[in-house]
Design a protein around this motif. Structure first.
Motif, mmCIF file in Angstrom:
data_model
loop_
_atom_site.group_PDB
_atom_site.id
_atom_site.type_symbol
_atom_site.label_atom_id
_atom_site.label_comp_id
_atom_site.label_asym_id
_atom_site.label_seq_id
_atom_site.Cartn_x
_atom_site.Cartn_y
_atom_site.Cartn_z
ATOM 1 N N VAL A 1 0.840 -1.194 0.000
ATOM 2 C CA VAL A 1 0.000 0.000 0.000
ATOM 3 C C VAL A 1 0.877 1.245 0.000
ATOM 4 N N GLY A 2 0.538 2.170 -0.877
ATOM 5 C CA GLY A 2 1.226 3.457 -0.935
ATOM 6 C C GLY A 2 0.250 4.575 -0.629
ATOM 7 N N VAL A 3 0.762 5.662 -0.045
ATOM 8 C CA VAL A 3 -0.034 6.857 0.219
ATOM 9 C C VAL A 3 0.554 7.968 -0.642
ATOM 10 N N PHE A 4 -0.295 8.654 -1.397
ATOM 11 C CA PHE A 4 0.161 9.616 -2.391
ATOM 12 C C PHE A 4 -0.478 10.979 -2.162
ATOM 13 N N SER A 5 0.272 12.037 -2.485
ATOM 14 C CA SER A 5 -0.287 13.391 -2.461
ATOM 15 C C SER A 5 -0.077 14.019 -3.833
ATOM 16 N N ALA A 6 -1.101 14.733 -4.281
ATOM 17 C CA ALA A 6 -1.049 15.383 -5.592
ATOM 18 C C ALA A 6 -1.725 16.742 -5.487
ATOM 19 N N LEU A 7 -1.338 17.655 -6.353
ATOM 20 C CA LEU A 7 -1.953 18.978 -6.431
ATOM 21 C C LEU A 7 -2.592 19.096 -7.803
ATOM 22 N N CYS A 8 -3.847 19.571 -7.826
ATOM 23 C CA CYS A 8 -4.497 19.717 -9.126
ATOM 24 C C CYS A 8 -5.257 21.032 -9.202
ATOM 25 N N ARG A 9 -5.378 21.493 -10.425
ATOM 26 C CA ARG A 9 -6.201 22.661 -10.746
ATOM 27 C C ARG A 9 -6.743 22.429 -12.141
ATOM 28 N N GLY A 10 -8.054 22.364 -12.228
ATOM 29 C CA GLY A 10 -8.671 22.060 -13.526
ATOM 30 C C GLY A 10 -8.265 20.664 -13.962
ATOM 31 N N ARG A 11 -7.772 20.566 -15.191
ATOM 32 C CA ARG A 11 -7.356 19.264 -15.720
ATOM 33 C C ARG A 11 -5.863 19.008 -15.543
ATOM 34 N N ARG A 12 -5.171 19.895 -14.864
ATOM 35 C CA ARG A 12 -3.739 19.706 -14.621
ATOM 36 C C ARG A 12 -3.520 19.124 -13.231
ATOM 37 N N VAL A 13 -2.605 18.174 -13.144
ATOM 38 C CA VAL A 13 -2.315 17.532 -11.865
ATOM 39 C C VAL A 13 -0.851 17.133 -11.832
ATOM 40 N N THR A 14 -0.252 17.161 -10.634
ATOM 41 C CA THR A 14 1.111 16.670 -10.476
ATOM 42 C C THR A 14 1.239 15.943 -9.147
ATOM 43 N N LEU A 15 1.986 14.868 -9.164
ATOM 44 C CA LEU A 15 2.275 14.121 -7.954
ATOM 45 C C LEU A 15 3.286 14.898 -7.127
ATOM 46 N N LEU A 16 3.002 15.091 -5.851
ATOM 47 C CA LEU A 16 3.912 15.828 -4.972
ATOM 48 C C LEU A 16 4.819 14.906 -4.180
ATOM 49 N N ASP A 17 4.253 13.840 -3.627
ATOM 50 C CA ASP A 17 5.039 12.962 -2.764
ATOM 51 C C ASP A 17 4.333 11.622 -2.633
ATOM 52 N N SER A 18 5.060 10.646 -2.157
ATOM 53 C CA SER A 18 4.481 9.331 -1.914
ATOM 54 C C SER A 18 5.231 8.659 -0.779
ATOM 55 N N ARG A 19 4.546 7.777 -0.098
ATOM 56 C CA ARG A 19 5.142 7.023 0.999
ATOM 57 C C ARG A 19 4.615 5.603 0.950
ATOM 58 N N LEU A 20 5.468 4.672 1.310
ATOM 59 C CA LEU A 20 5.070 3.277 1.423
ATOM 60 C C LEU A 20 4.490 3.074 2.815
ATOM 61 N N TYR A 21 3.281 2.518 2.879
ATOM 62 C CA TYR A 21 2.675 2.200 4.161
ATOM 63 C C TYR A 21 3.281 0.894 4.653
ATOM 64 N N LEU A 22 3.806 0.894 5.870
ATOM 65 C CA LEU A 22 4.365 -0.317 6.458
ATOM 66 C C LEU A 22 3.443 -0.809 7.566
ATOM 67 N N PRO A 23 2.796 -1.964 7.347
ATOM 68 C CA PRO A 23 1.920 -2.499 8.388
ATOM 69 C C PRO A 23 2.727 -2.911 9.621
ATOM 70 N N LYS A 24 2.048 -2.907 10.759
ATOM 71 C CA LYS A 24 2.701 -3.212 12.039
ATOM 72 C C LYS A 24 3.468 -4.532 11.987
ATOM 73 N N SER A 25 2.917 -5.522 11.315
ATOM 74 C CA SER A 25 3.576 -6.831 11.241
ATOM 75 C C SER A 25 4.939 -6.742 10.543
ATOM 76 N N ARG A 26 5.083 -5.815 9.611
ATOM 77 C CA ARG A 26 6.364 -5.658 8.904
ATOM 78 C C ARG A 26 7.337 -4.788 9.682
ATOM 79 N N VAL A 27 6.825 -3.807 10.398
ATOM 80 C CA VAL A 27 7.682 -2.918 11.178
ATOM 81 C C VAL A 27 8.328 -3.669 12.340
ATOM 82 N N GLU A 28 7.582 -4.588 12.940
ATOM 83 C CA GLU A 28 8.079 -5.338 14.084
ATOM 84 C C GLU A 28 8.883 -6.574 13.677
ATOM 85 N N ASP A 29 8.951 -6.887 12.381
ATOM 86 C CA ASP A 29 9.685 -8.048 11.887
ATOM 87 C C ASP A 29 11.182 -7.725 11.833
ATOM 88 N N GLU A 30 11.955 -8.382 12.685
ATOM 89 C CA GLU A 30 13.397 -8.120 12.723
ATOM 90 C C GLU A 30 14.081 -8.600 11.472
#
Length: 107
Positions: free
Chosen positions: A78-107
């Motif tokens: 799962v990724g979380v994305f941010s974009a800015l748009c006006r009318g029909r124009r849009v651009t991706l600003l940033d993105s982050r990978l969502y890390l579920p708790k099971s993966r964060v705690e996995d050594e």
């Protein structure tokens, strides 16, 4: 990506995997330029998540979790994305990978 941009794929691979890049500074500059071009009273900031079905556990962040694209819980990244748009124009600003708790705690 390199094919669409008509650039050297080795140079692009180096940038994404080995180069010393100030990613926070780069995304900040992208946001400033996007705001100058698309910002204003009639623009919108869009925050959204998107899930990608995955097989196995080899990719970062893969776990059994809600995949809205499939409409069910399944192996997904799962990724979380941010974009800015006006009318029909849009651009991706940033993105982050969502890390579920099971993966964060996995050594």
């Amino acid at each position: 990506m390199s094919e669409g941009m008509e650039t050297d794929s080795q140079a692009l691979n180096h940038l994404l995997t080995e180069a010393s890049v100030d990613w926070k500074g780069l995304t900040g500059e992208i946001a400033r330029q996007a705001d100058a071009l698309l910002g204003g009273d009639d623009s919108a900031l869009i925050l959204d998540e998107s899930a990608f079905a995955k097989k196995g556990q080899a990719s970062a962040g893969v776990a059994r979790q809600w995949n809205g694209r499939l409409g069910k819980v399944d192996n997904a990244q799962v990724g979380v994305f941010s974009a800015l748009c006006r009318g029909r124009r849009v651009t991706l600003l940033d993105s982050r990978l969502y890390l579920p708790k099971s993966r964060v705690e996995d050594e």
